[in-house]
Write a protein that holds these residues in place. Sequence first.
Motif, PDB file in Angstrom:
ATOM      1  N   LEU A 122      -2.057  -6.921  -5.969  1.00  0.00           N
ATOM      2  CA  LEU A 122      -2.772  -6.581  -7.195  1.00  0.00           C
ATOM      3  C   LEU A 122      -4.159  -6.117  -6.780  1.00  0.00           C
ATOM      4  N   ASP A 123      -4.484  -4.913  -7.212  1.00  0.00           N
ATOM      5  CA  ASP A 123      -5.657  -4.261  -6.652  1.00  0.00           C
ATOM      6  C   ASP A 123      -6.112  -3.186  -7.645  1.00  0.00           C
ATOM      7  N   GLU A 124      -7.405  -3.155  -7.930  1.00  0.00           N
ATOM      8  CA  GLU A 124      -7.868  -2.157  -8.908  1.00  0.00           C
ATOM      9  C   GLU A 124      -7.599  -0.726  -8.446  1.00  0.00           C
ATOM     10  N   ARG A 125      -7.364  -0.543  -7.123  1.00  0.00           N
ATOM     11  CA  ARG A 125      -7.056   0.812  -6.614  1.00  0.00           C
ATOM     12  C   ARG A 125      -5.561   1.104  -6.622  1.00  0.00           C
ATOM     13  N   ILE A 143      -2.900 -11.819  -4.878  1.00  0.00           N
ATOM     14  CA  ILE A 143      -4.193 -11.648  -5.567  1.00  0.00           C
ATOM     15  C   ILE A 143      -5.307 -12.109  -4.628  1.00  0.00           C
ATOM     16  N   GLY A 144      -6.287 -11.242  -4.417  1.00  0.00           N
ATOM     17  CA  GLY A 144      -7.357 -11.557  -3.473  1.00  0.00           C
ATOM     18  C   GLY A 144      -8.418 -12.471  -4.062  1.00  0.00           C
ATOM     19  N   GLY A 145      -9.417 -12.758  -3.242  1.00  0.00           N
ATOM     20  CA  GLY A 145     -10.544 -13.585  -3.675  1.00  0.00           C
ATOM     21  C   GLY A 145     -11.731 -12.698  -4.038  1.00  0.00           C
ATOM     22  N   VAL A 205      -7.051 -12.573 -13.422  1.00  0.00           N
ATOM     23  CA  VAL A 205      -5.958 -11.681 -13.009  1.00  0.00           C
ATOM     24  C   VAL A 205      -4.638 -12.439 -12.939  1.00  0.00           C
ATOM     25  N   PHE A 262      -4.465  -3.353 -12.815  1.00  0.00           N
ATOM     26  CA  PHE A 262      -4.607  -3.652 -14.240  1.00  0.00           C
ATOM     27  C   PHE A 262      -5.762  -2.849 -14.824  1.00  0.00           C
ATOM     28  N   GLY A 263      -5.996  -1.664 -14.262  1.00  0.00           N
ATOM     29  CA  GLY A 263      -7.073  -0.801 -14.736  1.00  0.00           C
ATOM     30  C   GLY A 263      -8.141  -0.643 -13.667  1.00  0.00           C
ATOM     31  N   TRP A 296     -11.524  -7.223 -12.319  1.00  0.00           N
ATOM     32  CA  TRP A 296     -11.441  -8.449 -13.120  1.00  0.00           C
ATOM     33  C   TRP A 296     -11.635  -9.667 -12.232  1.00  0.00           C
ATOM     34  N   MET A 301     -11.274  -1.167 -13.801  1.00  0.00           N
ATOM     35  CA  MET A 301     -12.317  -2.201 -13.759  1.00  0.00           C
ATOM     36  C   MET A 301     -11.879  -3.351 -12.857  1.00  0.00           C
ATOM     37  N   GLY A 324     -11.852  -9.450  -2.301  1.00  0.00           N
ATOM     38  CA  GLY A 324     -10.668  -8.602  -2.375  1.00  0.00           C
ATOM     39  C   GLY A 324      -9.650  -8.952  -1.300  1.00  0.00           C
TER      40      GLY A 324
HETATM   41  C1  LIG Z   1     -12.967 -10.089  -7.896  1.00  0.00           C
HETATM   42  S1  LIG Z   1     -11.618  -9.130  -7.371  1.00  0.00           S
HETATM   43  C2  LIG Z   1     -12.185  -8.507  -5.812  1.00  0.00           C
HETATM   44  C3  LIG Z   1     -12.661  -7.142  -5.885  1.00  0.00           C
HETATM   45  C4  LIG Z   1     -13.177  -6.637  -4.570  1.00  0.00           C
HETATM   46  N1  LIG Z   1     -14.482  -6.152  -4.738  1.00  0.00           N
HETATM   47  C5  LIG Z   1     -12.335  -5.553  -3.985  1.00  0.00           C
HETATM   48  O1  LIG Z   1     -12.928  -4.557  -3.609  1.00  0.00           O
HETATM   49  O2  LIG Z   1     -11.138  -5.685  -3.888  1.00  0.00           O
HETATM   50  C6  LIG Z   1     -10.446 -10.333  -6.850  1.00  0.00           C
HETATM   51  C7  LIG Z   1      -9.030  -9.904  -6.889  1.00  0.00           C
HETATM   52  O3  LIG Z   1      -8.608  -9.769  -8.235  1.00  0.00           O
HETATM   53  C8  LIG Z   1      -7.598  -8.774  -8.311  1.00  0.00           C
HETATM   54  N2  LIG Z   1      -8.066  -7.721  -9.230  1.00  0.00           N
HETATM   55  C9  LIG Z   1      -9.295  -7.567  -9.739  1.00  0.00           C
HETATM   56  N3  LIG Z   1      -9.331  -6.512 -10.559  1.00  0.00           N
HETATM   57  C10 LIG Z   1      -8.089  -5.998 -10.593  1.00  0.00           C
HETATM   58  C11 LIG Z   1      -7.484  -4.900 -11.266  1.00  0.00           C
HETATM   59  N4  LIG Z   1      -8.175  -4.089 -12.059  1.00  0.00           N
HETATM   60  N5  LIG Z   1      -6.170  -4.674 -11.058  1.00  0.00           N
HETATM   61  C12 LIG Z   1      -5.442  -5.473 -10.259  1.00  0.00           C
HETATM   62  N6  LIG Z   1      -5.969  -6.528  -9.587  1.00  0.00           N
HETATM   63  C13 LIG Z   1      -7.266  -6.779  -9.745  1.00  0.00           C
HETATM   64  C14 LIG Z   1      -7.368  -8.244  -6.896  1.00  0.00           C
HETATM   65  O4  LIG Z   1      -6.282  -8.914  -6.299  1.00  0.00           O
HETATM   66  C15 LIG Z   1      -8.683  -8.601  -6.219  1.00  0.00           C
HETATM   67  O5  LIG Z   1      -8.522  -8.730  -4.829  1.00  0.00           O
END
Ligand SMILES: C[S@@+](CC[C@H](N)C(=O)[O-])C[C@H]1O[C@@H](n2cnc3c(N)ncnc32)[C@H](O)[C@@H]1O
Length: 156
Positions: A72-75, A103-105, A133, A123-124, A128, A126, A108
């Motif tokens: 799960l990754d915003e990219r 799911i990362g910390g 998540v 999930f978009g 989260w 942005m 990421g």
């Molecule tokens: C606070 S986010 C970390 C973001 C970090 N800056 C990065 O570059 O990956 C923690 C985790 O929540 C999940 N996450 C956060 N936003 C997400 C999104 N829009 N879609 C899917 N997973 C998300 C991802 O697994 C991510 O590693």
Amino acid sequence: MRVQICAVGRLRQGPERDLYDDYLTRFDRTGRALALGPAQMIEVEDKKGGGMAAEAALLRRAVPDGALICSLDERGKIISSPQFADMLGGWRDQGRQDVAFVIGGADGIDPALRADADASLSFGAMVWPHMLVRVMLAEQLYRAASILSGGPYHRL
Ligand SMILES: C[S@@+](CC[C@H](N)C(=O)[O-])C[C@H]1O[C@@H](n2cnc3c(N)ncnc32)[C@H](O)[C@@H]1O
């Protein structure tokens, strides 16, 4: 098809935990007749400050042998809920025994683990909080099972 949610950090008792538990219970109940689930969460914590690489090693250990890995990754890829349902059903129909959502910390997911994933979902655009998540994933799992069962939960 068993579902493993492999996540960094602990989801403490509180409203998010209650929601998460509720959706996963619903997913397990609805998915049973569809050969989906049960779902289980493995939470990992690196207490030695080893960063993303140390977290990735713990996450890899939490993934069952031979599991399909979906990060799960915003990219990652943005898809609709019916497409997510089709994706889950497709993996089940291919005979996958285990699927692991990672799911990362706060930093990421380690790039090497991201590169090894079989699929990557967003999930978009942005970012989260990682505790939210897992609640969102639990809800989408329940929604997907409901869509596949023809239930009324998902409405457009
Ligand atoms: C606070 S986010 C970390 C973001 C970090 N800056 C990065 O570059 O990956 C923690 C985790 O929540 C999940 N996450 C956060 N936003 C997400 C999104 N829009 N879609 C899917 N997973 C998300 C991802 O697994 C991510 O590693």
